[in-house]
Motif scaffolding. Structure first.
Motif, PDB file in Angstrom:
ATOM      1  N   LYS A   1       0.843  -1.204   0.000  1.00  0.00           N
ATOM      2  CA  LYS A   1       0.000   0.000   0.000  1.00  0.00           C
ATOM      3  C   LYS A   1       0.873   1.248   0.000  1.00  0.00           C
ATOM      4  N   VAL A   2       1.482   1.495  -1.141  1.00  0.00           N
ATOM      5  CA  VAL A   2       2.310   2.687  -1.288  1.00  0.00           C
ATOM      6  C   VAL A   2       1.875   3.402  -2.562  1.00  0.00           C
ATOM      7  N   PRO A   3       2.110   4.714  -2.636  1.00  0.00           N
ATOM      8  CA  PRO A   3       1.711   5.448  -3.845  1.00  0.00           C
ATOM      9  C   PRO A   3       2.359   4.857  -5.105  1.00  0.00           C
ATOM     10  N   LYS A   4       1.619   4.950  -6.209  1.00  0.00           N
ATOM     11  CA  LYS A   4       2.076   4.380  -7.477  1.00  0.00           C
ATOM     12  C   LYS A   4       3.458   4.918  -7.868  1.00  0.00           C
ATOM     13  N   LYS A   5       3.662   6.228  -7.663  1.00  0.00           N
ATOM     14  CA  LYS A   5       4.936   6.859  -8.003  1.00  0.00           C
ATOM     15  C   LYS A   5       6.097   6.206  -7.244  1.00  0.00           C
ATOM     16  N   GLU A   6       5.845   5.931  -5.972  1.00  0.00           N
ATOM     17  CA  GLU A   6       6.850   5.291  -5.114  1.00  0.00           C
ATOM     18  C   GLU A   6       7.143   3.877  -5.616  1.00  0.00           C
ATOM     19  N   ARG A   7       6.095   3.129  -5.985  1.00  0.00           N
ATOM     20  CA  ARG A   7       6.263   1.766  -6.514  1.00  0.00           C
ATOM     21  C   ARG A   7       7.085   1.779  -7.800  1.00  0.00           C
ATOM     22  N   GLU A   8       6.815   2.777  -8.648  1.00  0.00           N
ATOM     23  CA  GLU A   8       7.565   2.891  -9.910  1.00  0.00           C
ATOM     24  C   GLU A   8       9.037   3.179  -9.631  1.00  0.00           C
ATOM     25  N   ARG A   9       9.294   4.014  -8.621  1.00  0.00           N
ATOM     26  CA  ARG A   9      10.673   4.341  -8.250  1.00  0.00           C
ATOM     27  C   ARG A   9      11.393   3.074  -7.772  1.00  0.00           C
ATOM     28  N   TRP A  10      10.703   2.280  -6.917  1.00  0.00           N
ATOM     29  CA  TRP A  10      11.286   1.009  -6.453  1.00  0.00           C
ATOM     30  C   TRP A  10      11.617   0.136  -7.655  1.00  0.00           C
ATOM     31  N   GLY A  11      10.639   0.025  -8.571  1.00  0.00           N
ATOM     32  CA  GLY A  11      10.804  -0.829  -9.752  1.00  0.00           C
ATOM     33  C   GLY A  11      12.044  -0.448 -10.532  1.00  0.00           C
ATOM     34  N   LYS A  12      12.228   0.850 -10.760  1.00  0.00           N
ATOM     35  CA  LYS A  12      13.389   1.329 -11.517  1.00  0.00           C
ATOM     36  C   LYS A  12      14.678   1.042 -10.745  1.00  0.00           C
ATOM     37  N   SER A  13      14.676   1.322  -9.448  1.00  0.00           N
ATOM     38  CA  SER A  13      15.881   1.090  -8.627  1.00  0.00           C
ATOM     39  C   SER A  13      16.265  -0.382  -8.639  1.00  0.00           C
ATOM     40  N   ILE A  14      15.263  -1.250  -8.500  1.00  0.00           N
ATOM     41  CA  ILE A  14      15.529  -2.689  -8.470  1.00  0.00           C
ATOM     42  C   ILE A  14      16.057  -3.155  -9.830  1.00  0.00           C
ATOM     43  N   ARG A  15      15.426  -2.668 -10.910  1.00  0.00           N
ATOM     44  CA  ARG A  15      15.874  -3.043 -12.266  1.00  0.00           C
ATOM     45  C   ARG A  15      17.328  -2.606 -12.490  1.00  0.00           C
ATOM     46  N   ASP A  16      17.623  -1.352 -12.116  1.00  0.00           N
ATOM     47  CA  ASP A  16      18.999  -0.837 -12.257  1.00  0.00           C
ATOM     48  C   ASP A  16      19.972  -1.714 -11.481  1.00  0.00           C
ATOM     49  N   TYR A  17      19.578  -2.048 -10.256  1.00  0.00           N
ATOM     50  CA  TYR A  17      20.446  -2.875  -9.407  1.00  0.00           C
ATOM     51  C   TYR A  17      20.683  -4.244 -10.060  1.00  0.00           C
ATOM     52  N   LEU A  18      19.597  -4.901 -10.478  1.00  0.00           N
ATOM     53  CA  LEU A  18      19.717  -6.253 -11.051  1.00  0.00           C
ATOM     54  C   LEU A  18      20.505  -6.247 -12.364  1.00  0.00           C
ATOM     55  N   MET A  19      20.358  -5.183 -13.155  1.00  0.00           N
ATOM     56  CA  MET A  19      21.026  -5.124 -14.460  1.00  0.00           C
ATOM     57  C   MET A  19      22.495  -4.707 -14.345  1.00  0.00           C
ATOM     58  N   ASP A  20      22.776  -3.744 -13.454  1.00  0.00           N
ATOM     59  CA  ASP A  20      24.072  -3.068 -13.504  1.00  0.00           C
ATOM     60  C   ASP A  20      25.014  -3.342 -12.337  1.00  0.00           C
ATOM     61  N   ARG A  21      24.574  -4.085 -11.346  1.00  0.00           N
ATOM     62  CA  ARG A  21      25.445  -4.312 -10.180  1.00  0.00           C
ATOM     63  C   ARG A  21      26.447  -5.422 -10.497  1.00  0.00           C
ATOM     64  N   GLU A  22      27.726  -5.045 -10.689  1.00  0.00           N
ATOM     65  CA  GLU A  22      28.733  -6.034 -11.113  1.00  0.00           C
ATOM     66  C   GLU A  22      28.976  -7.102 -10.053  1.00  0.00           C
ATOM     67  N   SER A  23      28.796  -6.744  -8.785  1.00  0.00           N
ATOM     68  CA  SER A  23      29.128  -7.701  -7.713  1.00  0.00           C
ATOM     69  C   SER A  23      27.984  -8.671  -7.401  1.00  0.00           C
ATOM     70  N   LEU A  24      26.850  -8.542  -8.108  1.00  0.00           N
ATOM     71  CA  LEU A  24      25.714  -9.446  -7.876  1.00  0.00           C
ATOM     72  C   LEU A  24      26.024 -10.835  -8.441  1.00  0.00           C
ATOM     73  N   ARG A  25      25.983 -11.849  -7.568  1.00  0.00           N
ATOM     74  CA  ARG A  25      26.312 -13.212  -7.993  1.00  0.00           C
ATOM     75  C   ARG A  25      25.093 -14.114  -8.136  1.00  0.00           C
ATOM     76  N   LEU A  26      24.054 -13.866  -7.318  1.00  0.00           N
ATOM     77  CA  LEU A  26      22.909 -14.777  -7.309  1.00  0.00           C
ATOM     78  C   LEU A  26      21.659 -14.039  -6.839  1.00  0.00           C
ATOM     79  N   ILE A  27      20.539 -14.316  -7.512  1.00  0.00           N
ATOM     80  CA  ILE A  27      19.234 -13.778  -7.108  1.00  0.00           C
ATOM     81  C   ILE A  27      18.421 -14.946  -6.559  1.00  0.00           C
TER      82      ILE A  27
END
Length: 194
Positions: free
Chosen positions: A83-109
């Motif tokens: 239950k968070v504002p749509k804008k906030e959810r979209e921001r989370w979505g973008k942050s998570i996508r950026d993290y999953l795509m661009d974080r070089e040290s990520l080894r496993l999801i």
């Protein structure tokens, strides 16, 4: 690695706020309230290093936990019915996508799915996205103590069928944070990737 004293390091709302990319990272993704924080606590054998809540959407940032000098666990904000504002959810979505795509040290999801329910459309979309982007991931089926072993096996088979249709082959590991069933298998998998 799992015997090290775990420590909460920071909460990041976007990639630029994450700690310097040095140590390998394992992240925990899934719907709100699916049991990501409980899994982290079970793996680290700590009651509440990762804050759990009955309120969906409580984790609103990427929370970093350091395991000695071995690696970071990263608790991602849940997706779904928070239950968070749509804008906030979209921001989370973008942050998570950026993290999953661009974080070089990520080894496993580790994608956490409640074993008692079929994967949601969002879960399936996430499976597909990770597969298409060749991200190393595993599906962990939470709350396996809440249903019979037979039902757990059926749920596992269902996820495997969904994956097969997407031409994806990844580990599918049921576990229970309370009984600790399956925790050793998840630790073994993490160790292989880290």
């Amino acid at each position: 690695m799992f015997n090290a004293q775990p420590k909460f390091i920071t909460s990041a709302t976007k990639l630029e706020e994450c700690p310097p990319a040095g140590l390998p990272e394992v992240c925990f993704a899934g719907r709100s309230n699916v049991g990501k924080s409980s899994l982290i606590n079970a793996l680290l054998n700590k009651k509440n290093i990762a804050r759990t809540s009955n309120v969906p959407g409580k984790t609103q940032q990427m929370n970093y936990y350091k395991l000695g000098e071995a690696c970071f666990f990263v608790d991602l904000p849940g997706y779904g019915y928070a239950k968070v504002p749509k804008k906030e959810r979209e921001r989370w979505g973008k942050s998570i996508r950026d993290y999953l795509m661009d974080r070089e040290s990520l080894r496993l999801i580790l994608h956490v799915v409640d074993v008692r329910h079929d994967p949601s459309q969002l879960d399936e979309a996430f499976f597909y996205w990770m597969g298409m982007n060749e991200k190393p991931f595993a599906v962990v089926l939470s709350k396996a103590d809440k249903i019979s072993r037979n039902k757990v096996n059926q749920a596992k088979a269902k996820v495997r069928r969904i994956m097969k249709e997407m031409n994806i082959e990844v580990p599918i590991l049921p576990y229970s944070a309370s009984s600790r069933d399956g925790i050793d298998e998840i630790k073994k998998l993490i160790t292989e990737f880290v």
